[in-house]
Design an enzyme around this catalytic site. Sequence first.
Site, PDB file in Angstrom:
ATOM      1  CG  HIS A 103      -1.961   1.084   1.137  1.00 46.70           C
ATOM      2  ND1 HIS A 103      -1.704   2.375   1.539  1.00 46.70           N
ATOM      3  CD2 HIS A 103      -3.233   1.073   0.657  1.00 46.70           C
ATOM      4  CE1 HIS A 103      -2.795   3.111   1.324  1.00 46.70           C
ATOM      5  NE2 HIS A 103      -3.733   2.340   0.791  1.00 46.70           N
ATOM      6  CD  GLU A 174      -5.601   1.620  -2.821  1.00 40.29           C
ATOM      7  OE1 GLU A 174      -6.727   1.296  -2.468  1.00 40.29           O
ATOM      8  OE2 GLU A 174      -4.709   1.941  -2.017  1.00 40.29           O
TER       9      GLU A 174
HETATM   10  O1  LIG Z   1      -6.156   3.467   0.424  1.00 33.03           O
HETATM   11  C1  LIG Z   1      -7.309   3.132   0.273  1.00 33.03           C
HETATM   12  C2  LIG Z   1      -7.713   1.714   0.351  1.00 33.03           C
HETATM   13  O2  LIG Z   1      -6.585   0.934   0.483  1.00 33.03           O
HETATM   14  C3  LIG Z   1      -8.371   4.109   0.019  1.00 33.03           C
HETATM   15  O3  LIG Z   1      -8.587   4.872   1.151  1.00 33.03           O
HETATM   16  P1  LIG Z   1      -9.577   6.106   1.075  1.00 33.03           P
HETATM   17  O4  LIG Z   1     -10.787   5.658   0.293  1.00 33.03           O
HETATM   18  O5  LIG Z   1      -9.902   6.439   2.490  1.00 33.03           O
HETATM   19  O6  LIG Z   1      -8.869   7.201   0.334  1.00 33.03           O
END
Ligand SMILES: O=C(CO)COP(=O)(O)O
Length: 260
Positions: A103, A174
């Site tokens: 992450h 992401e």
């Molecule tokens: O990093 C995330 C899921 O791993 C997304 O988080 P948010 O939706 O709070 O931005």
Amino acid sequence: MTYRPRFTIGVSLKMYFGHAEALRWFDRVAELAAGHPALLSGAAELFVIPSFPALPAAVERLTPAGVLVGAQDLFWEDRGAFTGEVSGAELAELGCTLAEIGHAERRRLFGETDETVARKIAAALRNGLTPVLCVGEADRTDPERAAADCIAEFDSAISAVEPGAAGRILVAYEPHWAIGAAEPASPAHIAGVTERLAAHVAAVPGYEGSRVIYGGSAKPGLLPKLGSAVGGLFLGRFAHDPAALAAILDETVQLAEVPA
Ligand SMILES: O=C(CO)COP(=O)(O)O
């Protein structure tokens, strides 16, 4: 071949909840999931990734409702003198079926590198855990360049997998700049990256059944704008309210009626 369920919806609780709060949330989500047409019909599968100490309770309360449980990280060795770390072997023993790896917060705050990510992907697969591999560009750029970054991250992440150990991976796209923001990346940007990334992943032998999901301020209303451009969503803050999670599961049911 169409992979079932049609969409994968995941939630990471990060470090937002205390223990009692997490237990209350598990119970509400279990109740929601157990009777939801999305899970019953195969429109969606749902996974939850709580903090390490909450994992046994999450497995106990969510698994009977058909919800998968994963860990937010794992170590690349399976046993030994590694103070503070948790092995994939123990996670599997606890009933986890997924492990999140790489992450953006772990890369930015805890020194995670492409090399440690690759070792952790290998550890997850060798222990029968489905990796939730997070990839994404650090800074805003166009979809072509962002997809190239993500593809390079994916290729690096699978580089240490032992022969014969390849398997399904959930690739969470992401973009770093969209995490913790008010709004997600635009649907056009997301689709421009996920379609390129998914085409690449699908062509790598051994990773059949892998899919690309989107995370970064995802919330109700996003999935209908993305349709078949994504295999699902990876939620953070906007799933803290179980009603929002229910709304997203409702959206998967509506979308599943449209042919892929
Ligand atoms: O990093 C995330 C899921 O791993 C997304 O988080 P948010 O939706 O709070 O931005």
